[in-house]
Each structure stands twice: as C-alpha cells, then as structure tokens.
Design a protein around this motif. Structure first.
Motif, PDB file in Angstrom:
ATOM      1  N   TRP A  48       0.834  -1.210   0.000  1.00  0.00           N
ATOM      2  CA  TRP A  48       0.000   0.000   0.000  1.00  0.00           C
ATOM      3  C   TRP A  48       0.865   1.255   0.000  1.00  0.00           C
ATOM      4  CZ3 TRP A  48      -5.342   0.282  -0.151  1.00  0.00           C
ATOM      5  CH2 TRP A  48      -6.020  -0.946  -0.033  1.00  0.00           C
ATOM      6  N   LYS A 145     -19.052  -3.518   6.342  1.00  0.00           N
ATOM      7  CA  LYS A 145     -18.224  -3.791   5.162  1.00  0.00           C
ATOM      8  C   LYS A 145     -17.629  -5.183   5.309  1.00  0.00           C
ATOM      9  CE  LYS A 145     -13.777  -2.258   3.848  1.00  0.00           C
ATOM     10  NZ  LYS A 145     -12.861  -1.220   3.339  1.00  0.00           N
ATOM     11  N   LYS A 147     -15.242  -8.208   3.771  1.00  0.00           N
ATOM     12  CA  LYS A 147     -14.158  -8.526   2.839  1.00  0.00           C
ATOM     13  C   LYS A 147     -14.539  -9.729   1.994  1.00  0.00           C
ATOM     14  CE  LYS A 147     -10.891  -5.576   4.039  1.00  0.00           C
ATOM     15  NZ  LYS A 147     -10.338  -4.595   3.066  1.00  0.00           N
ATOM     16  N   ASN A 178     -10.737  -6.025  -2.642  1.00  0.00           N
ATOM     17  CA  ASN A 178      -9.283  -5.784  -2.650  1.00  0.00           C
ATOM     18  C   ASN A 178      -8.620  -6.259  -3.954  1.00  0.00           C
ATOM     19  OD1 ASN A 178      -9.484  -6.061   0.780  1.00  0.00           O
ATOM     20  ND2 ASN A 178      -8.360  -4.353  -0.140  1.00  0.00           N
ATOM     21  N   GLU A 202     -16.371  -2.411  -3.402  1.00  0.00           N
ATOM     22  CA  GLU A 202     -15.098  -1.685  -3.330  1.00  0.00           C
ATOM     23  C   GLU A 202     -14.020  -2.456  -4.091  1.00  0.00           C
ATOM     24  OE1 GLU A 202     -14.366  -0.306   0.646  1.00  0.00           O
ATOM     25  OE2 GLU A 202     -12.197  -0.315   0.413  1.00  0.00           O
ATOM     26  N   ASP A 225     -10.456   2.153  -4.108  1.00  0.00           N
ATOM     27  CA  ASP A 225      -9.583   2.329  -2.942  1.00  0.00           C
ATOM     28  C   ASP A 225      -8.130   2.236  -3.423  1.00  0.00           C
ATOM     29  OD1 ASP A 225      -8.249   2.232  -0.535  1.00  0.00           O
ATOM     30  OD2 ASP A 225      -9.240   0.451   0.243  1.00  0.00           O
ATOM     31  N   GLU A 226      -7.647   1.023  -3.707  1.00  0.00           N
ATOM     32  CA  GLU A 226      -6.272   0.829  -4.180  1.00  0.00           C
ATOM     33  C   GLU A 226      -5.934   1.737  -5.369  1.00  0.00           C
ATOM     34  OE1 GLU A 226      -8.177  -1.532  -2.985  1.00  0.00           O
ATOM     35  OE2 GLU A 226      -7.062  -3.310  -2.354  1.00  0.00           O
ATOM     36  N   LYS A 248      -7.453   6.756   2.122  1.00  0.00           N
ATOM     37  CA  LYS A 248      -6.630   6.401   3.270  1.00  0.00           C
ATOM     38  C   LYS A 248      -5.484   7.403   3.364  1.00  0.00           C
ATOM     39  CE  LYS A 248      -7.427   1.393   3.408  1.00  0.00           C
ATOM     40  NZ  LYS A 248      -8.724   1.315   2.754  1.00  0.00           N
TER      41      LYS A 248
HETATM   42 MG   LIG Z   1     -10.455  -1.350   0.507  1.00  0.00          MG
END
Ligand SMILES: [Mg+2]
Ligand SMILES: O=C(O)CCC(=O)c1ccccc1C(=O)O
Length: 339
Positions: A48, A145, A147, A178, A202, A225-226, A248
């Motif tokens: 990340w 949320k 995963k 992810n 997401e 996100d990523e 983030k």
């Molecule tokens: Mg995420």
C-alpha cells in the motif's frame, strides 16, 4: 524533528484478499513549529505504501532537509507516503494546537461530535461472517463492510446472502474485493449484489484498471480504494471509473492530501469514505478529523481500534453505536509521551 519506532500487534488480524494483516510497525514523528510541539504517525504497509525500511530512510532524509523548512522536507517525501503522512500529521497537530482548535476545525470543519463508521468484517466462513455481522448490528452499526475475494465468487455471494438474511434490509452492506476479481468474476457477481441491495462494491478489479471499473458501473455503485494510490481523483473522474472513493491518509501521503482528494471528489459528485490501513491511534484520529471536517460524511472505515492488542495512546476517537467520537481537544491527539 524526532523519529521513534513502534510496533503494534493485532489481537484480531484482518483477513483480506491481499493477505492477513497481523501487525503494524511504524514511527512516531515529533516536530516543533514556532515553539509548539506536534506529533504524527508514519505506519507503512507494504503493498500500500513504501516499506518500513524505505519509510525510515525517507524520515531520516526529511530530518536533514527539515533544516531548510518544513515545505522542503514535505516535498522530499513525495515518494514515501507513510513518511510524508507522519510529518504532515505532526505539522497539522502543532499548527492546530497553536491555533487552540481541534484539527478538524483547523481544516475548516463545522463543530461536530461524531462521525458514522462501518464495521469491518474480514474473510471467514459463512458462520463466522454472519456471527460478526450480527455482533456489529447489536453493537449499533448500521453499515457493514465485508471482505470478499479470498474465496470463489459463489462462496462470497453465499456469505453476503447469509449476512443480508441475518441483518435485514435496513443495514447498509458494503463488500471489498481488494482487487481480487477479474472482469468476468465481477460481472457474474454484480446481478446478485444488486439483488442484495449492496451499498457499494469496493475495488473489484486491479488498481490500474480504471477502464474496467468504468465498464462495471451500473446498478451496484463501484468504490475505488487501491486505485487512488496510483491515480488522482481527477483521473478517476475523467475515466468515469467510480461512484465513490475510499481515501486512506497513510496511502495518500497525509491528512492534508486526503482532505484535498475528498474535496475534489465531492466537487465531482463522488462521496469520499475515509479509512485507514489499520493505523495506530494518532493516524486514526487524524482520519477521524479529516472525515469530521467534511459536511455529512458517509460511514468511514474507522472502527478498527479493537483489532490492535496495544496502541500508541488510549483511543482518542472511541466507537460507540456505529459512530466515532471526534476528539475536541486542541490539535489532533495527545502525545504518547504525555501519558
Ligand atoms: Mg479497501
Ligand atoms: O475500511 C475499513 O473498513 C477498514 C480498513 C480496511 O478495510 C483496510 C485495512 C487495511 C488495508 C486495506 C483495507 C481496505 O480497505 O482495503
């Protein structure tokens, strides 16, 4: 500028399609700005951000360039987002402390007590996932949320169906893949996710694939996100790749950058969801302040304190009833050294 290493273990590791996060190592960063002290946190998470070693090197470099002024030091940290976060948060803490206002007010936010947060439910069996979902709803969360992406798509759909059946129609349900799916897996999942009234999916696809995400948009909102680690909000908007962005601060290079990105997203009509990489209390507080500085923020991914076995300071933004308290003292959060 002073830099002190720390190491935090997770009592409840988080299983994601990227792997399991079970520890967070980083650095407490201290500065003094015109006689006022400020404290920040640099918590790199490889994959990340830069590695722990690169973060340490970058902070050492910034200690030297800091003599030429803080702007020069920040500019020197462009390639090391966690290190830049550490310094930027320390500076923001000092400046809002000097102004005698909580950090979110320093950022221009209106007075507010709390921000809504989502419960974060890691990968697990159907039974484990449902048990965590029930517990979260009992604790007062109205947004969950979950995963996905570690198992086959059908197994994840079964988990999500079971959660929806267990928690009912009034709970907002998010899923975070992810980047584990390819386009055909995502396409197969989407009609079912729409039936489950998923609030958003997401990062289904790889972080570089803006066009692929753009093609997936439809009944189920897509959050990225990523992708924000590599692409600006402007690029995401230009590609039409998302309905929401997940921000983030540790990944974007600081709370200042996260707030800028959130404002740019809102300007383009995209809600910005603040989250962390399961950071320590100083960075978590920073992210809570950034969320609190925005009008009407959507539920943030900031209910992760309980996963840490130990923390830098007592939780400055405790979660209760699906909301995080917004710290109201001057600055971001207390210095760990001040007890
Ligand atoms: Mg995420
Ligand atoms: O956003 C949340 O609910 C919690 C944080 C989270 O999920 C996360 C934590 C560490 C690394 C990546 C992620 C992620 O959002 O993908």
């Amino acid at each position: 500028m002073r830099v002190e290493p720390f190491s935090l273990r997770l009592s409840t590791p988080l299983s994601t399609a990227h792997g399991t996060i079970d520890a967070r190592d980083g650095f407490v960063v201290r500065v003094e700005v015109d006689g006022t002290r400020g404290v920040g946190e640099a918590s790199p998470l490889p994959g990340w951000t830069e590695s722990l070693d690169d973060c340490a090197d970058a902070l050492e470099r910034a200690q030297r360039t800091g003599c030429d002024g803080w702007d020069a030091a920040l500019a020197d940290l462009d390639d090391a987002p966690a290190a830049r976060h550490g310094l930027a948060l320390a500076l923001a803490d000092a400046r809002s402390r000097a102004a005698d206002v909580p950090f979110y007010r320093y950022l221009g936010g209106d007075s507010t007590d709390r921000v809504p947060v989502n419960a974060t439910i890691g990968d697990g069996s159907v039974e484990e996932t449902v048990a965590e979902a029930r517990q979260a709803v009992e604790a007062g969360f109205t947004t969950l949320k979950v995963k996905v992406g570690t198992r086959a798509v059908d197994a994840d759909l079964e988990r999500l169906r079971a959660v929806r059946a267990a928690v009912g129609a009034d709970i907002a349900l998010r899923a975070d893949a992810n980047a584990a799916w390819d386009a055909s897996e995502a396409r197969r999942a989407l009609p079912e996710l729409a039936d489950l009234d998923l609030a958003y999916l997401e990062q289904p696809l790889s972080s570089t694939d803006l066009a692929g995400h753009s093609d997936l948009r439809g009944d189920v909102p897509i959050a990225l996100d990523e992708s924000l680690a590599e692409h600006s909000v402007a690029a995401v908007v230009e590609a039409g790749a998302a309905d929401r962005v997940v921000l983030k601060p540790m990944v974007l290079g600081g709370p200042d950058r996260a707030r800028e990105a959130a404002l740019a997203a809102r300007e383009a009509g995209l809600d910005a969801v603040l989250s962390t990489t399961i950071d320590g209390a100083l960075a978590r507080a920073g992210a809570v302040h950034v969320a609190a500085s925005l009008p009407d923020p959507p539920a943030a991914g900031l209910a992760t304190a309980d996963r840490l076995a130990t923390d830098l300071i007592p939780d400055p933004a405790p979660v209760d009833d699906g909301h995080a308290d917004v710290p109201q003292g001057a600055g971001n959060a207390p210095d760990p050294a001040e007890g």
